[in-house]
Design an enzyme around this catalytic site. Structure first.
Site, short mmCIF file in Angstrom:
data_model
loop_
_atom_site.label_atom_id
_atom_site.label_comp_id
_atom_site.label_asym_id
_atom_site.label_seq_id
_atom_site.Cartn_x
_atom_site.Cartn_y
_atom_site.Cartn_z
N GLY A 511 0.82 -1.21 0.00
CA GLY A 511 0.00 0.00 0.00
C GLY A 511 0.84 1.25 0.00
O GLY A 511 0.35 2.36 -0.09
N GLY A 513 3.00 2.21 -2.23
CA GLY A 513 3.27 2.81 -3.54
C GLY A 513 4.60 2.43 -4.13
O GLY A 513 5.14 3.14 -4.97
N SER A 514 5.15 1.29 -3.71
CA SER A 514 6.46 0.90 -4.21
C SER A 514 6.42 0.59 -5.70
O SER A 514 7.37 0.88 -6.42
CB SER A 514 6.98 -0.31 -3.44
N SER A 552 11.98 0.47 6.31
CA SER A 552 11.88 1.51 5.27
C SER A 552 12.81 1.22 4.10
O SER A 552 13.44 2.10 3.54
CB SER A 552 12.26 2.89 5.84
N ARG A 553 12.93 -0.06 3.73
CA ARG A 553 14.00 -0.43 2.82
C ARG A 553 13.59 -0.54 1.36
O ARG A 553 14.45 -0.61 0.48
CB ARG A 553 14.62 -1.75 3.26
N THR A 555 12.14 1.25 -1.18
CA THR A 555 12.57 2.19 -2.22
C THR A 555 14.06 2.07 -2.45
O THR A 555 14.54 1.99 -3.57
CB THR A 555 12.23 3.63 -1.79
N GLU A 753 9.04 4.90 7.61
CA GLU A 753 8.74 4.90 9.04
C GLU A 753 8.92 6.27 9.67
O GLU A 753 8.40 6.54 10.75
CB GLU A 753 9.65 3.89 9.75
#
Ligand SMILES: Cc1cc2nc3c(=O)[nH]c(=O)nc-3n(C[C@H](O)[C@H](O)[C@H](O)COP(=O)(O)OP(=O)(O)OC[C@H]3O[C@@H](n4cnc5c(N)ncnc54)[C@H](O)[C@@H]3O)c2cc1C
Ligand code: FES
Ligand code: FES
Lengths: 804, 288, 159
Positions: A511, A513-514, A552-553, A555, A753
């Site tokens: 969710g 948006g990657s 948070s990896r 992207t 995060e």
């Protein structure tokens, strides 16, 4: 086509980076067509339900499932006795999916049913009779560590009371634990005794952080099916499909190659899908026994009762500084309420200690955590992973220290904030660092200094509404985190005859948006419009390996991986074009769907045409590439030191509040944020991430409070567990600091995060600015604030507990 | 109690009260309370489920002589938007505005709010201070029988009223406020609406030359039922609303209520809020 | 087992007859009996708005409605907004403004926003926020949703 005409055509440079690109899956979602797990039904499917404990802590004396089995429409009823080969699950392997002999918390799974309908399954649960023998409930971690406290996971005894001599290396679920300490973390750099000796002022306070939970709008669920040869197909929203595949195989005692996980779109994740939970294994057991697909969905109440929580923490922080504003030391003791079993919550100290050791320059740091078993719900991973808790304490102390030495809090922060190139005591190396920029930008845009001064001056004026402003900053991993042997991600990229790209990535979409960001990065390399990309990211039978969505990896890691694959494709294409058109590769480029002359932008050939030529020649070839990206981060050593992330994200947030002193109601009126994101890739997407995170932080600070009394959850519903609603949101002013990380994809760092982390801390500082009253315990609900304003809150103090 | 055996959707009041005769009936109006209560098993549906939606006599908002009549099926949204209510009963509009969410206001009815008899029911507090009465219908013999009862005597406990099992609420009657009438409602919460009241307060009376007469005070969520506060009213009656009086009345209000601790707030906090908000409302009234 | 009742109503412009359990709610009927899954279950208690539908021109929570109460009425779900040009603009506005993340709340948000725009053609921010107070979203922080609805209302002023 006319050659002269074609030559004349020039394609202007264009970039998708930094634009506002709508999410690729948004049209489907906005028309209600997207099929989440809840919306998928397989033919022949049965419905699974779980019987949970009616007690908090008890021995199970007997379970009678005969009436449930006899109910028409019931296919399978299972208890632990029916699955003799159950393997322990969880981060510490300290429980079985179906509990054996003893329940330790309200959520504990006792039996499960698969039936023709949900109603029948529920009716069957009601027919199961369980006899319990109650045991004393330990609902307070401080009690759990007292000498002689009852044990949550006692060592099993033989029928005659004798000690069983169990094999070495067995898990806690089998052999128990002689104390209630689930995990310990002890970290040190420098020498706090020396640090304290050098200090002119020292402050010490105890902070108490509460239970909150993810509240994904889509409740948890899964569908499991075994085919005729015993291969397993799971529809699951796990965020770690590849690692979990392996674990599920272990629980089923089969080869991991026989497990395939399909991840349908997910109704929210936020870290909740990082562990394997009992219901998933139980669903597999049911499907195996029933030889039919089994779908299991939680109700909202069950979602509250049986989901992990954010880690509740009791912590005492002692910090000091010199008169000139130099920080001298931080000494931290925390007590984590682990709940009955160990999930990722217990490991939040990995992140907490980073914040304590490295948010601002800290010459001496001493950090200790004990995560202790109780009969409460167990804590898992949740966006921010311990950082909200740590930052809450640190940033209040930053204000308090500044006040003690009579220094402007902004100046105090800037004095201690790091610059690029610094390495912290814990070994984190800040290659790009927008920390000071974040602080000054947030302060300036919010007019922090003036407002803080005026609010403090207006504090004692008449009127029940007091305004306050407060600031906090954060540091978080922004380039993955090396916690597993690999922190990498694979990509397969293929191009078709029409120059469309299929990007097959190991990174799941939750969710955030990657898909869109990865497509952008690929398009940027290949000079294609975003519509040319299809992303496949949801099937372990197809997608290459990835370690999972956390830290948070995505992207950063998946982005670099996608770029790697795209670069390989590009060089292949350019090599072909160069050969065919008799130029050098480096004189060509890709742009707007064409191969062009890099210098002039003149069209050489339409890309799709070139690809068809390549494909339909004698020595036919396709453009298909693969890439695996492994970040240059390192594992921590035994003392928790090392540069675990390839990049670090920074952020500062200023919160403005209005406190109604008649009622204790705190209104959050404005949040100004400045975030070092490396580089903005998709402005629309990143704004959405930040805004969502800010409001999640607002809930943590003001409204959300999962009430647990004696192990019992008092408010497992949205009526009394209050998420923030639309009218309550603050005005938001978000600025991005682009520090252009050298390792990041197009310079970007992970920020998923970051935005929730500072809000509670900044709110506490804002309330203090408004009223002069410091609050050390979350959340700031009206009654709590009102009590604090009326001196009805006894000073919290937890004497650091030091285990030998 | 018997199992649900019958679903019935009468199209007239006579059919409805006839059906109610044996008392083994669950009435369905907007369903915003009954649906979740029955799904969760907190309420068991009786032998007959009777949907009253299609009874025309239960709808509409009208002026009948010196009374405004609100049909039991009037939804919160209809009440809030109705010109008669907006003109004469702004305090009721205020309460409706703080009621649940738009979706629930569109479905929930005033009859349902009254019969659900929650101590935190939001329309009940303004209705109490407006001297509303409940209109009931039944069929004791072969004929339709209707009577009214003051709302202030209607509630007996959480979810419990004086309505018999054979009665249907057909509407409420509210006397038209006279000249100089003032009324205020306040619901305490962090959200504008979708929130169960921690406490709510209604105050009304006639203000002439700074003196308040016919004082009415009602409190929500501080007792098993929404209640009028007799001592507070007495302390207010005929008084000039100066600062000293307001403080005295607020203190009496605090002592008069006997709230409990629950997940939403402690009794102590509720009492404090009754004091502070009563004070705030009275100051507003004084300035009116 | 449980008592059934036949009802007839208009669903997304088409007349339907269905037999439903009397105790079933409209949400379960839509998803499980009829098979339209755009309407979501988020709480089953009226607190989240994921299940918002429109009945006789007003929005309400399908989880708070007995399925039998649909009898004789006009029901619209997210699937039914597909043929409505005003709703097209709203959907597009949601996409363009980044109002969709996980998307689980989105159908309910759009059903409610559509109702709101029918009542107030050009709502301001405060009005939209109040209008959406019964719809929870855990991902977006609401801002982009509010922007999308405000912009959609404003777009109609300037043709
Ligand atoms: C999420 C949520 C939020 C809410 N927020 C609020 C709030 O802020 N404030 C508030 O006051 N309430 C609130 N409510 C409660 C509810 O919406 C109201 O009580 C509503 O007015 C009930 O009306 P209804 O028509 O839906 O009742 P129903 O559910 O149809 O009926 C409620 C009860 O009354 C009986 N009944 C209904 N009509 C009659 C009649 N004419 N004669 C006899 N008996 C009858 C029914 O048998 C049932 O027992 C909330 C509910 C939910 C689910
Ligand atoms: S599912 Fe209906 S409001 Fe949540
Ligand atoms: S977009 Fe995920 S809940 Fe709203």
């Amino acid at each position: 086509m006319n050659v002269a005409e074609k030559k004349a055509r020039v394609i202007e440079p264009d970039s998708l980076i930094g634009k506002r690109i709508p999410k690729m899956d948004a049209p489907e979602k906005a028309s209600g067509r997207t099929r989440y797990i809840h919306d998928i039904n397989l033919s022949g499917q049965l419905y699974g339900k779980i019987l949970r404990s009616a007690r908090i802590h008890a021995l199970i004396k007997s379970i009678d499932v005969s009436a449930a089995r006899a109910l028409p429409g019931v296919h399978v009823v299972i208890t632990a006795a029916d699955i003799p080969d159950q393997r322990p699950i969880g981060v510490a392997k300290d429980h079985f999916p179906l509990k054996v002999g003893r329940v330790r918390s309200q959520r504990d799974e006792i039996a499960a049913v698969a039936a023709e309908s949900e109603e029948i399954a529920e009716a069957a649960l009601k027919l199961i009779k369980v006899e319990y023998e109650d045991l004393p409930v330990i609902s307070n971690p401080e009690d759990a560590i007292k000498p002689g406290a009852a044990l949550i996971h006692p060592e099993p005894h033989g029928a005659d009371g004798s000690h069983l001599h169990l094999k070495q290396g067995m898990s806690i679920a089998h052999k128990g634990k002689p104390d209630n300490i689930a995990m310990r973390f002890d970290y040190v750099h420098g020498d706090v005794v020396q640090g304290e000796a050098e200090s002119d002022v020292v402050v010490e306070d105890t902070f108490k952080l509460h239970y909150v939970t993810h509240c994904c709008m889509g409740v948890s669920g899964m569908i499991a099916e075994f085919d005729a040869s015993g291969n397993v197909l799971m529809y699951s929203n796990t965020q770690v499909p590849f690692l979990h595949k392996r674990e599920f195989a272990e629980y089923l005692n089969i080869d991991p190659a026989r497990i395939r996980i399909i991840q349908p779109p997910i109704g929210g994740g936020f870290g909740s899908k990082l562990d394997i939970y009992p219901f998933e294994v139980i669903c597999l057991y049911l499907a195996r026994a029933a030889k039919r697909p089994v779908k299991m969905l939680f109700t909202r109440e069950e979602e509250f009762l049986a989901s992990p929580t954010r880690q509740p923490v009791l912590l005492t922080l002692r910090s000091g500084c010199k008169k000139d504003g130099t920080l001298t030391f931080r000494q931290v003791h925390t007590l984590h309420d682990n709940g009955a079993y160990t999930s990722w919550g217990a490991t939040t100290p990995f992140v907490m200690m980073q914040t304590f050791s490295s948010l601002y320059r800290v010459p001496h740091c001493d950090y200790h955590t004990a995560a202790v078993y109780t009969n409460n719900p167990y804590a898992g991973s949740f966006r921010g992973y311990g950082n909200l808790q740590a930052t809450f304490a640190i940033e209040q102390h930053m204000d308090m220290l500044a006040e003690k030495i009579g220094m402007d809090p902004l100046e105090f922060r800037l004095k201690n904030a790091q610059d690029a190139g610094e390495v912290t005591g814990q070994g984190m190396s800040f290659k790009s660092c927008g920390f000071k920029d974040c602080i000054t930008t947030a302060a300036k845009r919010s007019d922090y200094a003036r407002k803080a001064r005026e609010n403090a001056a207006n504090r004692d004026k008449p009127g029940n509404i007091k305004r306050g402003i407060g600031m906090a900053s954060m540091l978080h991993v922004g380039g993955g985190a090396k916690i597993y042997p690999s922190d990498g991600c694979g990509t397969i990229l293929k191009m078709d005859d029409f120059a469309n790209v299929t990007l097959i990535t190991g990174a799941s979409e939750i969710g955030q948006g990657s898909e869109t960001v990865l497509s952008q990065l690929v398009c940027e390399e290949l000079g294609l419009p975003i519509s040319a990309v299809t992303v496949v990211n949801n099937d372990t039978a197809i997608t290459p390996w990835d370690v999972g969505v956390h830290a948070s990896r995505t992207t950063f890691i998946a982005g670099n991986s996608a770029i790697g694959a795209a670069k390989k494709a590009k060089s292949k294409i350019l090599a072909v074009a160069a050969k065919k058109y008799g130029t050098a590769e480096d004189e060509l480029d890709l742009r707007g769907g064409f191969v062009i002359q890099a210098a002039s932008g003149e069209v050489v050939v339409e890309l799709s045409k070139l690809l068809r030529n390549l494909h339909f020649q004698d020595k036919a070839e396709l453009v298909m590439t693969t890439f695996y990206y492994e970040p240059p981060s390192v594992h921590q050593d035994k003392g928790f030191k090392g540069d675990v992330s390839a990049a670090y994200a920074w952020g500062s947030q200023v919160v403005e509040v209005e406190v109604d002193t008649d009622t204790g109601i705190v209104r959050m009126t404005k949040v100004t944020g400045a975030h070092d994101v490396g580089r903005v890739l998709n402005r629309l997407g990143i704004e959405g991430q930040i805004e969502g995170g800010v409001v999640m932080g607002q809930g943590y600070a003001l409204t959300e409070d999962l009430l647990i009394q004696n192990g019992v959850m008092k408010n497992p519903n949205f009526r009394d567990y209050k998420l923030v609603t639309a009218p309550e949101i603050p005005e938001m002013d978000i600025a991005f600091i682009e520090s252009m990380d050298g390792e990041g994809p197009q310079g970007a760092k992970g920020v998923g995060e970051a935005p929730s982390i500072c809000i509670a801390a900044a709110t506490a500082n804002a309330i203090a600015n408004a009223t002069g009253v410091r609050m050390f315990e979350l959340p700031f609900t009206p009654e709590k604030v009102y009590r604090a304003l009326h001196g009805q809150t006894p000073k919290l103090y937890w004497k650091p507990w030091k285990a030998e | 109690m018997t199992e649900l055996k019958h679903y019935f959707a009468p199209t007239s009041l006579d059919q409805a009260v006839e059906c109610l005769k044996d008392g083994d009936v669950t009435i369905l109006a907007g369903g915003t309370d009954l649906t979740p209560q029955s799904q969760a098993g907190r309420v068991k549906i009786k032998h007959t489920l009777m949907n009253i939606r299609h009874i025309p006599q239960l709808t509409g908002i009208t002026l009948e002589g010196r009374e405004i009549h609100i049909g039991a099926l009037a939804t919160i949204t209809e009440i809030m938007e109705h010109p008669l209510v907006r003109q004469h009963l702004p305090v009721l509009v205020e309460a409706c505005d703080h009621f649940a969410s738009d979706q629930i206001r569109n479905a929930g009815t005033i009859g349902g709010n009254i019969c659900n008899a929650s101590p935190a029911g939001d329309t009940l507090i303004p209705l109490l201070v407006l001297d509303a009465s409940v209109e009931l219908a039944s069929m004791p013999e072969a004929k339709l029988y209707r009577h009214t009862m003051p709302l202030s005597t209607f509630f007996v406990g959480p979810g419990k009223t004086r309505k018999s099992l054979c009665e249907l609420v057909t509407g409420v009657r509210i006397p038209l406020p006279e000249q100089g009438h003032v009324a205020r409602f306040f619901k305490l919460g962090t959200r504008p609406a979708l929130d169960i009241s921690t406490i709510s307060i209604g105050v009304a009376g006639t203000l002439r030359d700074g003196v308040l007469s016919n004082a009415r005070v009602a409190f929500g969520a501080v007792a098993p039922t929404p209640t009028r506060a007799a001592q507070t009213e007495q302390a207010l009656e005929g008084q000039r609303l100066d600062a000293a009086t307001i403080e005295k009345v607020a203190a009496i209000a605090r002592d008069e209520v006997k709230p409990i601790d629950d997940v939403r707030a402690t009794a102590w906090y509720r009492k404090e809020m009754i004091h502070n908000i009563t004070k705030r409302i009275l100051s507003h009234v004084a300035q009116a | 087992m449980s008592l059934k009742h036949d009802i007839e109503f208009t669903l997304n412009g088409v007349k339907r007859r269905v037999s439903v359990d009397v105790t079933m709610n409209a949400l379960a009927m839509l998803r499980e009996v009829i098979g339209l899954t755009g309407t979501k279950y988020g709480c089953g208690e009226g607190e989240c708005g994921a299940c918002t539908i429109q009945v006789d021109g007003v929005s309400l929570n399908s989880c708070l409605m007995f399925a039998v109460d649909c009898d004789g009425r006009n029901v619209t779900t997210i699937e039914g907004l597909a043929n409505d040009s005003k709703a097209d603009a709203l959907r597009e506005s949601f996409v363009e403004h980044g109002a969709v993340q996980c998307g689980f709340c989105t159908p309910g948000m759009i059903m409610q926003a559509d109702h709101m725009l029918h009542k107030h053609a050009h709502p301001d921010e405060a009005c939209v926020k109040r209008g959406l107070e019964g719809n929870l979203c855990r991902c977006t922080g609401y801002k982009k949703i509010v922007d999308a609805v405000v912009a959609c209302g404003a777009a109609e002023v300037t043709p």
